[in-house]
Design an enzyme around this catalytic site. Sequence first.
Site, PDB file in Angstrom:
ATOM      1  N   GLU A  60       0.814  -1.221   0.000  1.00 15.40           N
ATOM      2  CA  GLU A  60       0.000   0.000   0.000  1.00 15.40           C
ATOM      3  C   GLU A  60       0.843   1.264   0.000  1.00 15.40           C
ATOM      4  OE1 GLU A  60      -0.843  -2.747   1.561  1.00 15.40           O
ATOM      5  OE2 GLU A  60      -2.848  -3.134   0.772  1.00 15.40           O
ATOM      6  N   HIS A 129     -11.216  -5.114   9.442  1.00 17.58           N
ATOM      7  CA  HIS A 129     -11.698  -4.980   8.059  1.00 17.58           C
ATOM      8  C   HIS A 129     -13.053  -4.286   7.962  1.00 17.58           C
ATOM      9  CE1 HIS A 129      -8.404  -7.480   6.838  1.00 17.58           C
ATOM     10  NE2 HIS A 129      -8.873  -7.712   5.642  1.00 17.58           N
TER      11      HIS A 129
HETATM   12  C1  LIG Z   1      -2.330  -4.701   3.996  1.00 18.60           C
HETATM   13  C2  LIG Z   1      -3.324  -5.524   3.275  1.00 18.60           C
HETATM   14  N1  LIG Z   1      -3.504  -5.329   1.953  1.00 18.60           N
HETATM   15  C3  LIG Z   1      -4.390  -6.086   1.276  1.00 18.60           C
HETATM   16  C4  LIG Z   1      -5.137  -7.046   1.895  1.00 18.60           C
HETATM   17  C5  LIG Z   1      -6.127  -7.895   1.118  1.00 18.60           C
HETATM   18  N2  LIG Z   1      -5.625  -9.250   0.928  1.00 18.60           N
HETATM   19  C6  LIG Z   1      -5.951 -10.222   1.794  1.00 18.60           C
HETATM   20  S1  LIG Z   1      -5.206 -11.643   1.429  1.00 18.60           S
HETATM   21  C7  LIG Z   1      -4.399 -10.996   0.113  1.00 18.60           C
HETATM   22  C8  LIG Z   1      -3.481 -11.870  -0.679  1.00 18.60           C
HETATM   23  C9  LIG Z   1      -2.354 -12.387   0.135  1.00 18.60           C
HETATM   24  O1  LIG Z   1      -1.585 -13.318  -0.568  1.00 18.60           O
HETATM   25  P1  LIG Z   1      -0.471 -14.204   0.120  1.00 18.60           P
HETATM   26  O2  LIG Z   1       0.298 -13.389   1.091  1.00 18.60           O
HETATM   27  O3  LIG Z   1       0.307 -14.861  -0.957  1.00 18.60           O
HETATM   28  O4  LIG Z   1      -1.258 -15.286   0.975  1.00 18.60           O
HETATM   29  P2  LIG Z   1      -2.321 -16.377   0.521  1.00 18.60           P
HETATM   30  O5  LIG Z   1      -3.657 -15.696   0.514  1.00 18.60           O
HETATM   31  O6  LIG Z   1      -1.926 -16.913  -0.791  1.00 18.60           O
HETATM   32  O7  LIG Z   1      -2.317 -17.395   1.606  1.00 18.60           O
HETATM   33  C10 LIG Z   1      -4.751  -9.662  -0.046  1.00 18.60           C
HETATM   34  C11 LIG Z   1      -4.291  -8.797  -1.132  1.00 18.60           C
HETATM   35  C12 LIG Z   1      -4.946  -7.189   3.286  1.00 18.60           C
HETATM   36  N3  LIG Z   1      -5.666  -8.077   4.002  1.00 18.60           N
HETATM   37  N4  LIG Z   1      -4.036  -6.438   3.942  1.00 18.60           N
END
Ligand SMILES: Cc1ncc(C[n+]2csc(CCOP(=O)(O)OP(=O)(O)O)c2C)c(N)n1
Lengths: 323, 320
Positions: A60, A129
């Site tokens: 972000e 959230h």
């Molecule tokens: C700071 C922040 N930005 C965006 C999100 C939205 N978000 C939740 S999970 C995710 C993807 C995360 O991917 P990864 O770290 O590879 O974990 P996975 O879901 O594959 O287990 C996003 C963009 C969030 N929760 N927090």
Amino acid sequence: MARITMREAISQAMWEEMERDPNVFILGEEVGVWGGSYAVTKGFYDHFGGERVRDTPIAEAAIIGAAIGSAMTGLRPIAELMTINFAFSAMDHIVNQAAKLHYMFGGQFVLPLVIRAVGGGGRQLGATHSQTPDAIFAHFPGLKVISPGTPADAKGLLKAAIRSNDPVLFIENATMYQVRGEVPDGDYVVPIGKSTIQRPGKDVTIVTYSKGLEISMKAAEELAKDGIEAEIVDLRSLRPLDMGPVIESFKKTNRAVIVEEGWKSYGVGAEVSSRIYEQAFDYVDAPVVRVAQKEVPLPYNRTLEQSALPQPADVVAAVREVL
Amino acid sequence: MDKAKLLDLYYQMVLIRRLEERGAELYQAGKIGGFMHLYIGQEAVSTGLIAARQPQDRVITAYRDHGVAINCGIPANQVMAELMGKATGISQGRGGSMHMADVTRNFWGGHAIVGAHMPLAAGLALGDKYAGRDGVTICMFGEGATNIGYFHEALNLSKVWTLPVLWVCENNMYGMGTTVERASAVSEIQQKAEGYGMAHERVDGMDVLAIYEAAKKAIETVRSGSGPRMLEIMTYRFRGHSMGDPERYRKQEEVKKWEEHDPIGVFHAYLTGNKKATTKALEEIETRAKADVQKAVEFAEASPEPGLDTLFDHVYVEEV
Ligand SMILES: Cc1ncc(C[n+]2csc(CCOP(=O)(O)OP(=O)(O)O)c2C)c(N)n1
């Protein structure tokens, strides 16, 4: 005029502005291939391509920082934060950079930047959230903060934001994407910093915006059954804040209730009621009452969460209190 | 590893799978709300990892936390009750799917802001080091989370202060719909450990025993005082990112290909192939896991909602 959803209205505003101005582009998480995690940018990637609809890493601070930098070169970025809760991960760039750079360097840097962020509770997403932290962003001079309550305003205000040469935070509410309303076709621009009357009335002034508008409209219908006619003023912009229609209405009704989804302490209601006392003290017939979220991080459990969020019944009760 | 322990790992993996399958049904039926991220396909990772820890070792992870919760020993009843937002849930219905924790079992949460728990992990490890305890903090995160500043700040700090952290990247190749190649400057995440002078290793995430072995070695090395290390565990999620993911970003053939390496199937083949267990014994485990899930659902259904009068509990520790 077409009857479309809030989601479609926001999407339409961006689409038309991107067609009109090649310097307008979108960046954010999942805005491209996915089509936006709330489907607001669905179809954009295929139409405008990856250069103008840029999927970003989960970063972000880099999203907002890069948006600021590119805006300083003359581009007009629309940076999407997947939700406003993630704005806290970019807080330095929003507060110390976006809100200050134009002023601090004597007007040399110009930042025609829009940050779109969706907020609000009521979807059982838990404490981190579900926030409605609009007021804290409105605290900072140098930022414009707007949050529409109708599809028409969403389209018109977002267009104004994209054309603005100042950084604008555009706050959406996730439970309102399906709200339908009449929206003018084509180039429809609503000026930033103008409050408006959404429902005329004579007995009490309800001041609100965004989700609060929906809640207040429901409350007004309830009250009308008992012959109480509430006038509803929609702020639309939190900064700059236009008190004109609020004061005008208050001078007529002499009573006000302020409705917001965020927490009460240090909130929009605190600001607006204080200004009512400052600007229309002689017209006050009853203490101004605020309706807001209970002072608790929102819980996951649905019943608990709903009990913490402002409801139409709370607005009805508040109106009865000031009458 | 002795037979009983092998069978227990198998049971844990099957329990997670069945619990989440039921969870998905309950979500569709509207009995679970909010965001729910399934761990299906990745069960071997937390199962192998947590089997390798000692009781004094802390675990902290992101929102994809049901498996971790089960592996840390939270009873299925309390996991299911939390999913349904009941007072008997592990977070008393306040946290939901993304926010489970059990301090008594050294599980320090389920955290929903991507990457935000990584600096916390450094702090947990600092607490142990400061007090002279020999615990290791195991911090799990997705590969997508290695692109946010929190990751880099936390890794750097942990190295500079020689903190006892095992950083565990679960590389399932997608952060929501974005492939690792589109989001990360290096798609081999372990390379990022190099920048912080940390030892690292890549592990097959579909092989629970490989994960166990690698984790055991890594945890004990960290415990010896040599500072933080990283494991990059290669895995795949079989389901969408969360419930309601349209999955436009990947082909179903790709998912099918990975399903051939289902970690439960791989472990089943190992156990029967090496005469560690009979097919019948594994079927019995399957039956037991299903029954436990059924009991958990019944327990959760019968549990009360948190009372409205408890809304303000835990906002502060002290009276305000
Ligand atoms: C700071 C922040 N930005 C965006 C999100 C939205 N978000 C939740 S999970 C995710 C993807 C995360 O991917 P990864 O770290 O590879 O974990 P996975 O879901 O594959 O287990 C996003 C963009 C969030 N929760 N927090």
